[in-house]
Design a protein around this motif. Structure first.
Motif, PDB file in Angstrom:
ATOM      1  N   ARG A 141       7.648  -8.826  12.043  1.00 20.65           N
ATOM      2  CA  ARG A 141       7.229  -8.803  10.638  1.00 20.65           C
ATOM      3  C   ARG A 141       8.372  -9.283   9.760  1.00 20.65           C
ATOM      4  NH1 ARG A 141       3.973  -4.806   7.176  1.00 20.65           N
ATOM      5  NH2 ARG A 141       3.029  -4.246   9.157  1.00 20.65           N
ATOM      6  N   LEU A 142       8.030 -10.046   8.727  1.00 21.61           N
ATOM      7  CA  LEU A 142       9.020 -10.532   7.759  1.00 21.61           C
ATOM      8  C   LEU A 142       8.507 -10.268   6.352  1.00 21.61           C
ATOM      9  CD1 LEU A 142      11.028 -13.836   7.799  1.00 21.61           C
ATOM     10  CD2 LEU A 142       9.758 -13.209   5.743  1.00 21.61           C
ATOM     11  N   VAL A 143       9.383  -9.763   5.502  1.00 18.71           N
ATOM     12  CA  VAL A 143       9.059  -9.609   4.076  1.00 18.71           C
ATOM     13  C   VAL A 143       9.918 -10.580   3.289  1.00 18.71           C
ATOM     14  CG1 VAL A 143       9.214  -8.097   2.060  1.00 18.71           C
ATOM     15  CG2 VAL A 143       8.259  -7.223   4.203  1.00 18.71           C
ATOM     16  N   TYR A 144       9.246 -11.448   2.537  1.00 20.74           N
ATOM     17  CA  TYR A 144       9.918 -12.375   1.634  1.00 20.74           C
ATOM     18  C   TYR A 144       9.845 -11.778   0.231  1.00 20.74           C
ATOM     19  CZ  TYR A 144      10.570 -16.416  -1.420  1.00 20.74           C
ATOM     20  OH  TYR A 144      11.005 -17.261  -2.413  1.00 20.74           O
ATOM     21  N   ALA A 145      10.995 -11.676  -0.431  1.00 18.35           N
ATOM     22  CA  ALA A 145      11.036 -11.040  -1.750  1.00 18.35           C
ATOM     23  C   ALA A 145      11.950 -11.821  -2.679  1.00 18.35           C
ATOM     24  CB  ALA A 145      11.529  -9.595  -1.626  1.00 18.35           C
ATOM     25  N   VAL A 146      11.520 -11.971  -3.927  1.00 16.30           N
ATOM     26  CA  VAL A 146      12.369 -12.543  -4.976  1.00 16.30           C
ATOM     27  C   VAL A 146      12.127 -11.767  -6.266  1.00 16.30           C
ATOM     28  CG1 VAL A 146      12.701 -14.903  -4.130  1.00 16.30           C
ATOM     29  CG2 VAL A 146      10.601 -14.328  -5.358  1.00 16.30           C
ATOM     30  N   PHE A 155       8.057 -10.929  -6.743  1.00 17.43           N
ATOM     31  CA  PHE A 155       7.036 -11.493  -5.867  1.00 17.43           C
ATOM     32  C   PHE A 155       7.415 -11.099  -4.450  1.00 17.43           C
ATOM     33  CE2 PHE A 155       5.426 -14.582  -2.873  1.00 17.43           C
ATOM     34  CZ  PHE A 155       4.104 -14.733  -3.267  1.00 17.43           C
ATOM     35  N   LEU A 156       6.455 -10.545  -3.701  1.00 17.13           N
ATOM     36  CA  LEU A 156       6.705 -10.126  -2.325  1.00 17.13           C
ATOM     37  C   LEU A 156       5.558 -10.596  -1.440  1.00 17.13           C
ATOM     38  CD1 LEU A 156       7.162  -7.206  -4.255  1.00 17.13           C
ATOM     39  CD2 LEU A 156       8.718  -6.943  -2.320  1.00 17.13           C
ATOM     40  N   ALA A 157       5.893 -11.000  -0.230  1.00 12.35           N
ATOM     41  CA  ALA A 157       4.883 -11.398   0.748  1.00 12.35           C
ATOM     42  C   ALA A 157       5.244 -10.789   2.095  1.00 12.35           C
ATOM     43  CB  ALA A 157       4.803 -12.917   0.858  1.00 12.35           C
ATOM     44  N   VAL A 158       4.240 -10.222   2.763  1.00 11.41           N
ATOM     45  CA  VAL A 158       4.421  -9.634   4.090  1.00 11.41           C
ATOM     46  C   VAL A 158       3.818 -10.592   5.108  1.00 11.41           C
ATOM     47  CG1 VAL A 158       3.969  -7.647   5.569  1.00 11.41           C
ATOM     48  CG2 VAL A 158       4.261  -7.325   3.088  1.00 11.41           C
ATOM     49  N   LEU A 216      14.000 -10.851   3.851  1.00  7.21           N
ATOM     50  CA  LEU A 216      14.649 -11.978   3.182  1.00  7.21           C
ATOM     51  C   LEU A 216      14.488 -11.794   1.679  1.00  7.21           C
ATOM     52  CD1 LEU A 216      16.031 -14.724   2.992  1.00  7.21           C
ATOM     53  CD2 LEU A 216      13.795 -15.804   3.385  1.00  7.21           C
ATOM     54  N   ASP A 217      15.518 -11.240   1.060  1.00  7.60           N
ATOM     55  CA  ASP A 217      15.555 -11.097  -0.399  1.00  7.60           C
ATOM     56  C   ASP A 217      16.335 -12.304  -0.909  1.00  7.60           C
ATOM     57  OD1 ASP A 217      15.590 -10.320  -3.004  1.00  7.60           O
ATOM     58  OD2 ASP A 217      16.556  -8.387  -2.672  1.00  7.60           O
ATOM     59  N   ALA A 218      15.624 -13.398  -1.106  1.00  9.82           N
ATOM     60  CA  ALA A 218      16.256 -14.702  -1.280  1.00  9.82           C
ATOM     61  C   ALA A 218      16.920 -14.849  -2.648  1.00  9.82           C
ATOM     62  CB  ALA A 218      15.206 -15.798  -1.099  1.00  9.82           C
ATOM     63  N   PRO A 219      17.968 -15.678  -2.725  1.00 13.14           N
ATOM     64  CA  PRO A 219      18.557 -16.002  -4.034  1.00 13.14           C
ATOM     65  C   PRO A 219      17.477 -16.600  -4.932  1.00 13.14           C
ATOM     66  CG  PRO A 219      19.872 -16.910  -2.229  1.00 13.14           C
ATOM     67  CD  PRO A 219      18.600 -16.412  -1.619  1.00 13.14           C
ATOM     68  N   GLU A 242      -0.238 -14.260   6.973  1.00 13.50           N
ATOM     69  CA  GLU A 242       0.126 -13.572   5.734  1.00 13.50           C
ATOM     70  C   GLU A 242      -0.729 -12.322   5.590  1.00 13.50           C
ATOM     71  OE1 GLU A 242       0.072 -14.137   0.880  1.00 13.50           O
ATOM     72  OE2 GLU A 242      -0.053 -15.918   2.152  1.00 13.50           O
ATOM     73  N   GLU A 243      -0.089 -11.168   5.699  1.00 12.01           N
ATOM     74  CA  GLU A 243      -0.801  -9.894   5.598  1.00 12.01           C
ATOM     75  C   GLU A 243      -1.101  -9.510   4.157  1.00 12.01           C
ATOM     76  OE1 GLU A 243       1.023  -6.525   7.359  1.00 12.01           O
ATOM     77  OE2 GLU A 243       0.510  -7.084   9.405  1.00 12.01           O
ATOM     78  N   ARG A 244      -0.116  -9.774   3.289  1.00 12.76           N
ATOM     79  CA  ARG A 244      -0.240  -9.243   1.930  1.00 12.76           C
ATOM     80  C   ARG A 244       0.742  -9.957   1.019  1.00 12.76           C
ATOM     81  NH1 ARG A 244       1.131  -2.904   0.414  1.00 12.76           N
ATOM     82  NH2 ARG A 244       0.263  -2.898  -1.697  1.00 12.76           N
ATOM     83  N   ARG A 245       0.357 -10.120  -0.234  1.00  8.72           N
ATOM     84  CA  ARG A 245       1.301 -10.599  -1.240  1.00  8.72           C
ATOM     85  C   ARG A 245       1.120  -9.786  -2.516  1.00  8.72           C
ATOM     86  NH1 ARG A 245      -0.558 -16.711  -2.826  1.00  8.72           N
ATOM     87  NH2 ARG A 245      -0.319 -16.968  -0.576  1.00  8.72           N
TER      88      ARG A 245
END
Length: 439
Positions: free
Chosen positions: A387-392, A432-435, A339-342, A415-418
């Protein structure tokens, strides 16, 4: 009255081309600097050396606008903002050449800028430009000093040419590194090449680039990304070796690497844009499995489909969907989600010269609400063990850690990692990224 410059008019000099770009960026069209430069350069007949000068003058004058206004104001006071548009932009352009740009002959800077003022204005406005620039040339005004500002953030905003609210946000986020980040953001961003490992190894790509005279080094963040040691990567490289590699920011490429999907998995790339991360994910999957690339812009998805065909990728399914509306049936459950969010884009200000002037203080809070909703819905379709990666591409806390507050309602999500990557340093974009994983 100043004469207008129709879009069809060709630039006959580097300074005229730079002036066209300034008027496109700050005038009614509100074009991006790169878009304007490419459009107008294609219609000009300038040699490479003059085109390089036009790029430096245009991009530099756009970025350093606040500092240039500080220099010009003592000579013009409020009149600066009431002058005809081309004359005002010529004053910014002339001041940039005299006070900031290096390696430009001062007599040429004044003479050619005044000549443009004479062509585009009248004797009075040309005389004004001549008088102001010659006074600047003669007096050599001193740069801003901290003692002249009650607010230290205001001082940094003027000297490095950023809105004060951005300076304050970065100082609160990065502390003593703020000035270093601001200064780095005024240098050209460092490009990167993401290598399509379906078409060859990274070492083979590096050898091909060496044959073209380009020395590269391996990214320390992403093992399939190469960085230029000297010079810059250009779009011509993509044209020369279609599908072999593509231009991408180094930290943007990190998101797919962190997701690390496996061959045969069902993967969602949400808000995929033009799909560079989708191509990365497909390579990590060895082009085996099901990769749904989702965006609400048909043109971007068409570009992705064409790029995938060129790259030899078959596992991508392009899907047009508005993720703020009910999700289509295809998006039911996934083993891995990117999810490379707006976002506000505050981490990539170095890539677009005009970006710092178009952002608004309310952007992060407004977009954080959208990001929280998207993340909550994406977690709802993540399969157990997935697994989900959140990225902005923003470093604002509200768009990063603030969005992760949705995890409070999901005890099954770990939350594995940020990671928080500062903007501009080492030529990188801020991210900013979160795994996240589901138990």
């Amino acid at each position: 009255m100043a004469k207008s410059i129709p879009a069809s008019i060709k630039a006959s000099s580097a300074r005229e081309l730079a002036l066209h770009v300034l008027r496109d960026v700050f005038g009614s069209t509100q074009r991006g600097a790169q878009e304007s430069l490419e459009y107008r350069a294609a219609r000009a007949t300038l040699p490479p050396r003059d085109l390089a000068l036009a790029t430096e003058l245009a991009y530099g004058t756009v970025k350093m606008r606040r500092l240039l206004e500080w220099y010009l104001r003592p000579y013009l006071q409020e009149r600066l903002h009431t002058l005809p548009e081309p004359i005002r932009e010529l004053l910014y352009l002339g001041a940039y050449q005299l006070l900031i740009a290096g390696g430009i002959a001062e007599h040429a800077a004044v003479f050619e800028t005044v000549s443009l003022a004479r062509r585009l204005g009248h004797r009075g406005t040309a005389g004004l430009v001549n008088a102001v620039l010659r006074r600047i040339q003669r007096e050599r005004p001193a740069p801003p000093q901290p003692a002249a500002f009650a607010d230290p953030d205001e001082y940094l905003g003027v000297v490095y040419s950023y809105p004060t609210w951005i300076v304050r946000a970065w100082r609160e986020r990065f502390g003593e590194r703020c000035a270093e980040i601001l200064e780095a953001g005024n240098r050209p961003a460092r490009g990167a090449l993401s290598i399509n490992t379906l078409r060859g190894t990274v070492d083979e790509a590096r050898a091909l680039l060496a044959e073209r005279g380009l020395t590269c080094e391996l990214s320390t963040l992403v093992p399939t990304v190469l960085l230029p040691v000297d010079g810059r990567f250009t779009h011509a490289l993509e044209v020369a070796e279609p599908g072999r590699w593509f231009l991408q920011g180094e930290t943007a490429a990190l998101a797919a690497h962190l997701l690390a999907p496996r061959p045969g998995q069902r993967v969602f790339d949400l808000c995929c844009g033009r799909g560079h991360k989708s191509l990365q994910l497909a390579a990590l999957m060895a082009d085996r499995g099901e990769l749904w690339a989702v965006d609400n812009h048909a043109g971007r998805l068409q570009a992705l489909s064409e790029a995938a065909a060129t790259a030899g990728v078959t596992c991508i399914r392009a899907l047009a969907a508005d993720l703020a509306a009910p999700w289509p049936a295809e998006l039911q459950q996934a083993d891995a989600i990117l999810l490379d969010a707006p976002c506000s884009g505050l981490g990539i200000l170095g890539r677009a010269p005009e970006a710092r002037w178009r952002k608004r203080p309310e952007d992060p809070a407004r977009l954080a609400a959208v990001q929280r909703e998207l993340l909550a819905r994406a977690l709802g379709v993540l399969a157990p063990g997935g697994r989900l990666v959140y990225a902005v591409c923003s470093t604002d806390q509200r768009e990063g850690e603030g969005v992760l507050e949705v995890l409070a309602a999901r005890p099954d999500i770990h939350e594995e990692r940020r990671l928080l990557i500062p903007p501009c340093l080492e030529g990188r974009d801020g991210f900013f990224l979160a795994v996240l994983t589901r138990g």
